[in-house]
Design a protein around this motif. Structure first.
Motif, short mmCIF file in Angstrom:
data_model
loop_
_atom_site.label_atom_id
_atom_site.label_comp_id
_atom_site.label_asym_id
_atom_site.label_seq_id
_atom_site.Cartn_x
_atom_site.Cartn_y
_atom_site.Cartn_z
N ARG A 1 48.54 11.90 24.43
CA ARG A 1 47.88 11.09 25.45
C ARG A 1 47.48 9.75 24.86
O ARG A 1 47.07 9.68 23.68
N ALA A 2 47.56 8.69 25.64
CA ALA A 2 47.24 7.35 25.16
C ALA A 2 46.53 6.57 26.26
O ALA A 2 46.59 6.92 27.44
N THR A 3 45.84 5.50 25.86
CA THR A 3 45.28 4.56 26.83
C THR A 3 45.88 3.19 26.59
O THR A 3 46.22 2.82 25.47
N VAL A 4 45.99 2.43 27.69
CA VAL A 4 46.56 1.08 27.65
C VAL A 4 45.56 0.14 28.31
O VAL A 4 45.02 0.44 29.38
N GLN A 5 45.30 -1.01 27.67
CA GLN A 5 44.42 -2.05 28.22
C GLN A 5 45.10 -3.40 28.16
O GLN A 5 45.81 -3.69 27.18
#
Length: 202
Positions: A8-12
């Motif tokens: 799982r990853a987050t992108v901003q």
């Protein structure tokens, strides 16, 4: 940087923008990461404007973060192709700082459920307070007792986290030091994101 498909990853788009949750679905070491995300307004902004992205993910006890450019996007499913970064920051989860907070959570000890407050949080544990009125819960507290905490906050959704009571302080209320156990990658990333959100507010 240790990365594999399924993480799982987050992108901003920027430090102040909303984090878009996603999952790494493809890796070509030294070349590209493929991150599948929700096809929402943030993805459409990424697709149309190609901004540099901040990407974060947790793997093997570390949280990794980097800023990199976009190589392309795919519409269905919504996938962002991110250039392999030149520089990567990493933090070992076990040495994360503690941050003060006040978060509502639900404590489970066997069949007992009760509301508690989390008063500080780190990647490896937290401190909770059990109100003096809750005598049943206070009686169930014991050092080395296995527990689980369910917390819902911000963008992380509802997270059930297993842990163990490592210390108990009795004053007007009961305060317990909790050590988290068996965190998976999604939970590690969610806690890291929550800590960032708290530090931005406090």
């Amino acid at each position: 940087m240790k990365v594999s498909c399924g993480i799982r990853a987050t992108v901003q788009i920027s430090k102040d923008s909303e984090r878009l949750m996603g999952r790494i679905v493809g890796v070509s070491n030294g070349e590209v990461l493929m991150v599948r995300v929700a096809p929402n307004a943030i993805f459409r902004d990424i697709r149309d404007n190609w901004p540099d992205l901040i990407v974060r993910f947790a793997a093997e006890g570390y949280v990794y973060g980097f800023l990199s450019s976009i190589l392309g996007t795919l519409e269905q499913p919504a996938v962002v192709f991110v250039k392999w970064p030149q520089q990567v920051k990493s933090v070992k989860l076990r040495v994360h700082e503690r941050v003060p907070c006040f978060l509502n959570a639900n404590l489970h000890i066997d069949a007992l459920h009760c509301d508690v407050a989390i008063t500080d949080l780190s990647a490896g544990g937290c401190r909770i307070t059990v109100a003096k009125e809750n005598q049943e819960a206070k009686a169930a507290l014991a050092v080395e007792q296995s527990i689980s905490l369910v917390l819902s906050a911000g963008n992380i959704g509802s997270q059930g986290i297993r842990g163990r009571i490592k210390s108990i302080t009795e004053d007007e209320n009961s305060r317990c030091g909790i050590m988290f156990e068996d965190l998976n990658q999604d939970q590690q990333l969610a806690i890291d994101q929550l800590m960032d959100d708290i530090k931005a507010l406090w």
